[in-house]
Design a protein around this motif. Structure first.
Motif, PDB file in Angstrom:
ATOM      1  N   GLY A   9       0.816  -1.217   0.000  1.00  0.00           N
ATOM      2  CA  GLY A   9       0.000   0.000   0.000  1.00  0.00           C
ATOM      3  C   GLY A   9       0.845   1.259   0.000  1.00  0.00           C
ATOM      4  N   ILE A  10       1.916   1.254   0.759  1.00  0.00           N
ATOM      5  CA  ILE A  10       2.807   2.413   0.797  1.00  0.00           C
ATOM      6  C   ILE A  10       3.527   2.566  -0.542  1.00  0.00           C
ATOM      7  N   ALA A  11       4.027   1.472  -1.093  1.00  0.00           N
ATOM      8  CA  ALA A  11       4.721   1.530  -2.385  1.00  0.00           C
ATOM      9  C   ALA A  11       3.771   1.974  -3.491  1.00  0.00           C
ATOM     10  N   GLY A  21       7.974  -0.282  -7.485  1.00  0.00           N
ATOM     11  CA  GLY A  21       7.005  -0.600  -6.441  1.00  0.00           C
ATOM     12  C   GLY A  21       7.342  -1.901  -5.726  1.00  0.00           C
ATOM     13  N   ILE A  22       7.734  -2.905  -6.492  1.00  0.00           N
ATOM     14  CA  ILE A  22       8.135  -4.182  -5.890  1.00  0.00           C
ATOM     15  C   ILE A  22       9.372  -3.991  -5.026  1.00  0.00           C
ATOM     16  N   ALA A  27      11.852  -3.714   0.318  1.00  0.00           N
ATOM     17  CA  ALA A  27      12.772  -2.987   1.194  1.00  0.00           C
ATOM     18  C   ALA A  27      12.062  -2.504   2.456  1.00  0.00           C
ATOM     19  N   LEU A  28      10.849  -1.999   2.321  1.00  0.00           N
ATOM     20  CA  LEU A  28      10.081  -1.561   3.493  1.00  0.00           C
ATOM     21  C   LEU A  28       9.769  -2.733   4.418  1.00  0.00           C
ATOM     22  N   GLY A  29       9.401  -3.872   3.846  1.00  0.00           N
ATOM     23  CA  GLY A  29       9.094  -5.041   4.658  1.00  0.00           C
ATOM     24  C   GLY A  29      10.301  -5.532   5.456  1.00  0.00           C
ATOM     25  N   VAL A  30      11.441  -5.632   4.793  1.00  0.00           N
ATOM     26  CA  VAL A  30      12.653  -6.100   5.469  1.00  0.00           C
ATOM     27  C   VAL A  30      13.084  -5.103   6.542  1.00  0.00           C
TER      28      VAL A  30
END
Length: 74
Positions: A9-11, A21-22, A27-30
């Motif tokens: 959602g943020i991407a 986006g992927i 990167a945000l998840g990690v």
């Protein structure tokens, strides 16, 4: 559930390109998982709380940025 929905959602709000986006989503998840684990060790609150809180705050900041500081093409 938070790690599936929030980074995507943020991407989606930040990127127009599929591949960026992927990349941003992964990167945000990690980053959120590592920061959540670190905050768990420091504070004693569970990592899941910190991961969800980080994504909530980040989503609010990104949404405010997109709404108030970017031009709309509509």
């Amino acid at each position: 559930f938070t790690l599936v929905i929030a980074p995507a959602g943020i991407a989606l709000r930040l990127c127009r390109s599929f591949w960026w986006g992927i990349f941003i989503s992964v990167a945000l998840g990690v980053a959120a998982v590592w920061i959540g684990i670190l905050l768990d060790c420091v504070t004693g609150y569970p990592a899941t709380f910190w991961i969800t809180a980080l994504f909530f705050i980040l989503y609010i900041l990104v949404e405010a940025y997109v709404r108030f500081f970017t031009r709309s093409d509509h």
